[in-house]
Enzyme design. Sequence first.
Site, PDB file in Angstrom:
ATOM      1  N   LYS A 143       0.833  -1.170  -0.450  1.00  0.00           N
ATOM      2  CA  LYS A 143      -0.037  -0.358  -0.220  1.00  0.00           C
ATOM      3  C   LYS A 143       0.824   1.262  -0.569  1.00  0.00           C
ATOM      4  CE  LYS A 143      -2.006  -1.970   3.847  1.00  0.00           C
ATOM      5  NZ  LYS A 143      -3.138  -2.363   4.603  1.00  0.00           N
ATOM      6  N   ASP A 179      -4.745  -7.633  10.693  1.00  0.00           N
ATOM      7  CA  ASP A 179      -6.705  -6.563  10.196  1.00  0.00           C
ATOM      8  C   ASP A 179      -7.558  -7.981   9.727  1.00  0.00           C
ATOM      9  OD1 ASP A 179      -5.392  -6.722   7.295  1.00  0.00           O
ATOM     10  OD2 ASP A 179      -6.071  -4.507   7.162  1.00  0.00           O
TER      11      ASP A 179
HETATM   12  C1  BGC Z   1      -1.497  -6.459   3.188  1.00  0.00           C
HETATM   13  C2  BGC Z   1      -2.683  -6.886   4.083  1.00  0.00           C
HETATM   14  C3  BGC Z   1      -3.694  -6.435   4.720  1.00  0.00           C
HETATM   15  C4  BGC Z   1      -4.706  -5.593   3.477  1.00  0.00           C
HETATM   16  C5  BGC Z   1      -5.753  -4.632   4.002  1.00  0.00           C
HETATM   17  C6  BGC Z   1      -2.897  -5.566   1.941  1.00  0.00           C
HETATM   18  O1  BGC Z   1      -1.773  -4.453   1.559  1.00  0.00           O
HETATM   19  O2  BGC Z   1      -0.453  -6.962   2.768  1.00  0.00           O
HETATM   20  O3  BGC Z   1      -1.685  -7.624   5.104  1.00  0.00           O
HETATM   21  O4  BGC Z   1      -4.726  -6.950   5.407  1.00  0.00           O
HETATM   22  O5  BGC Z   1      -4.032  -4.911   2.603  1.00  0.00           O
HETATM   23  O6  BGC Z   1      -5.575  -3.644   4.876  1.00  0.00           O
END
Ligand code: BGC
Length: 444
Positions: A143, A179
């Site tokens: 992200k 999460d």
């Molecule tokens: C992460 C996950 C997370 C998801 C939602 C992804 O980019 O790798 O660990 O659960 O985003 O937040």
Amino acid sequence: MRRTFAVSTARLRIMMEAFRGEMRRGLNGKPSSLRMLPAYVDRPTGRERGTFLALDLGGTNVRVLQVDLPGDGRLPVCAEDRFVLSRDKVTADGSVLFGALARFIGRFLRERRLSGRLPLGFTFSFPLRQASIAGGELIAWTKGWTAEGVVGRDVAALLNRALAAERISGVRVVSLNNDTTGTLMARAYLDPDCDAGCILGTGTNICYRERTSEIRKPVGPHGRDHMIINMESGNFNAVLPRNRFDVLLDRSSANPGLQAEEKMVSGKYLGELARMAVVELCGRGRLFGGRLPEIFSRREAFGSERLSEIEKDDSASADGVREFLWDWGARPAAAGDARLLRDVVRAVSGRAARLAAATLGATVTKNDPALEAKHSIAVDGSVFHKYPGFKARMEETLRELFGGRGGRIALAPMRDGSGLGAAVIAAVAAESAKTGGKKPGAGW
Ligand code: BGC
């Protein structure tokens, strides 16, 4: 553009088959785009009780919570504060990030006059390699986060160290979770049918409940016959219907080659996909008379919230879309342009909803191929809650894939569940420490 972003039912079925294959390979320790990470926790019984702190680090919005779990079927009571991390905190050194988190916790304790020993459950919304419920290493940032010196480190230990540095001695991290796991646990505390959790927000991911006998790769001691598995499904990359825009977006992202499905489905990327399609259409003279409005001219300037605004207007005239374009500083747009823009946006979000539904369908049918049981999937995230028609399109896709039995997969909205879920997990950790004779968060 509609064709560029279209995914047929047949293609979704092939994708689901590939997804289940990747699930199995990941559980067997074979190379797989699904990381299949055991969370060292099973669904709660609903009898967990006590007062816990939780830290929910999902994005730049951070929540600190005090949660009272009644353990008798009544709703838990939560008090929470939200803090915002500035962009530099998530891209600088890791010590800056964890220092800020510890100070947020300190402020929460002061403002609520809390003292004494408080066990804390930590939701960390990134891929974690855990060997126990008490800690785990960050595998990779996603992200767009890049804070240095955190990948490969135990983030629970980093937070405990930062708390010590801030002289916050009463609080200690006793459990760590993703999460998705937090969201599942929050729902499952009161809903015994809940066996999967999903986030459709800035990023995307799915976790589900699995028999431990199915996990053939080496795992740490757990003493359970079922565990939650964090799949890191956003990284899924087998037989995805990627087009030229997906390839371009990936190349210019902070993590090229990773999170292929996330880049087609989640809020961080949907706006950018639509923007790239608009730029192409405009370049061919088919949109805005070939003159690109400023709002589409910079990378990531056209966010997914704008797509939601556009889809809120479903009038034949698309007058609402023209107004938005005007508000966003574009020259007056022709009705035809507004409609074509809305078609592009619908194509991008429609594909996202179809892919999201198919990955959930694949998850549930790995262990229940004929959908004999009811499955409730706790779903959180801004795209799921706020994007007009997203949930309905997912449900439609589930019916398309499974007929009437698609209704056995219930998408259960779970707002802000990952904070409450972290507290439930902390309670499970405390319980198993009592029964197993081991202290959670050794040395405290
Ligand atoms: C992460 C996950 C997370 C998801 C939602 C992804 O980019 O790798 O660990 O659960 O985003 O937040």
